[in-house]
Structures are given as C-alpha cells and as structure tokens.
Scaffold this motif. Structure first.
Motif, PDB file in Angstrom:
ATOM      1  N   THR A  37       8.086   5.434 -15.239  1.00 33.44           N
ATOM      2  CA  THR A  37       8.196   3.853 -14.945  1.00 33.44           C
ATOM      3  C   THR A  37       6.625   3.195 -14.414  1.00 33.44           C
ATOM      4  N   ALA A  78      13.129   1.493 -15.471  1.00 34.79           N
ATOM      5  CA  ALA A  78      12.460   1.085 -17.257  1.00 34.79           C
ATOM      6  C   ALA A  78      13.160   0.485 -17.767  1.00 34.79           C
ATOM      7  N   ASP A  79      12.385  -1.205 -17.613  1.00 34.49           N
ATOM      8  CA  ASP A  79      13.395  -2.671 -17.613  1.00 34.49           C
ATOM      9  C   ASP A  79      13.187  -3.210 -18.925  1.00 34.49           C
ATOM     10  N   ASP A  80      14.056  -2.696 -20.186  1.00 33.24           N
ATOM     11  CA  ASP A  80      13.972  -3.163 -21.362  1.00 33.24           C
ATOM     12  C   ASP A  80      15.399  -3.275 -22.429  1.00 33.24           C
ATOM     13  N   ASN A  81      15.256  -3.523 -23.358  1.00 36.79           N
ATOM     14  CA  ASN A  81      16.553  -3.104 -23.345  1.00 36.79           C
ATOM     15  C   ASN A  81      16.861  -2.053 -24.826  1.00 36.79           C
ATOM     16  N   PHE A  82      16.057  -0.791 -24.814  1.00 36.43           N
ATOM     17  CA  PHE A  82      16.092   0.357 -25.460  1.00 36.43           C
ATOM     18  C   PHE A  82      17.580   0.663 -25.323  1.00 36.43           C
ATOM     19  N   LYS A  84      19.479   4.225 -23.313  1.00 36.50           N
ATOM     20  CA  LYS A  84      19.021   5.337 -22.022  1.00 36.50           C
ATOM     21  C   LYS A  84      20.584   6.348 -21.793  1.00 36.50           C
TER      22      LYS A  84
END
Length: 142
Positions: A37, A78-82, A84
């Motif tokens: 990250t 991991a600053d997104d909308n995928f 995890k």
C-alpha cells in the motif's frame, strides 16, 4: 514427505497456509501478485481480472487482537472500494470488519468450489476438489 524431511515445525503453518491460498488463487485467477500500500503495508496477494481487483491477507491465527489489527491495517490501507479478504487458519464463522471479509481457509476453499463442477463432496471436516481431498488437518484449521 516434507514434514518427514524437515520435521514438523509449528512455525511453518503460516507459510503452508499462504501456499494453499496462493495456489487456489492461481487456479481461480490468471493474475496473482503480491502488493504494498502507499502506507508501506504488505498485502499478501492481489488478483486482477480485467478492471476487478481483489486483496487477500493470510494469517495462521487472528485470535490475538494485535495480530488481527495488524492484518486488517494492511487491507484498510488499500484505500479503494475493491473486495478485501482476510483468510485465516482459525475455525470461525465468516465475519465482516468494516467491509473486509474474514473467512477460514476451509470456507475460502469451499466458497467457489460449491458452484464449481469439480466439487465432489463437502462436509465440515473435508472437501474434495477434483481428485484431491482436503481435510481440516491438511489446511491446519483448528
């Protein structure tokens, strides 16, 4: 054979678990990478299928709150909308942590296999995918 040659080392179970997850991800996805990250946290595995990215952390056990926090921090960074996932050797029901899905290794392997034509039998103690039977002991699930 590996245990016979090297001895049965308890500290090795985390690596074995990562290997199981890696090979299953390779079976499911074409592109499997390790990642980091922007904050410098290591992500065990990242898969990419077209525009779809998924992050995976693997831990032998997260019963210790410090370990759980450390493993989640990498995924939170991991600053997104995928999607995890935290895949653990602990025998526990699936749990959500602020959008991060925690699964036991057993549930992770069975998750896609339930809809896979290769699946032959499932119970809470073993799963057969193709000709390979995985037991809870094989996967180091407690």
């Amino acid at each position: 054979l590996r245990s016979h040659i090297n001895g049965n080392r308890a500290g090795d179970s985390g690596r074995l678990l990562e290997n199981v997850v890696y090979f299953e991800l390779r079976r499911r996805h074409r592109n499997v990478f390790t990642g980091a990250t922007k904050g410098g946290h290591e992500i065990d595995f990242v898969t990419r299928d077209g525009d779809e990215i998924t992050y995976y952390q693997v831990a032998d056990s997260v019963k210790d709150p410090k370990t759980l926090s450390r493993e989640l921090k990498a995924l939170e960074d991991a600053d997104d909308n995928f999607a995890k996932y935290l895949i653990v050797g602990d025998d526990a029901n699936p749990v959500m942590h602020n959008g991060i899905r925690q699964l036991s290794i057993y549930d992770f392997l069975v998750q896609e296999a339930k809809s896979d034509a290769l699946i032959k039998a499932i119970d809470r103690n073993s799963v057969r995918i193709g000709e390979r039977k995985w037991t809870r002991e094989d996967l180091h699930v407690r």
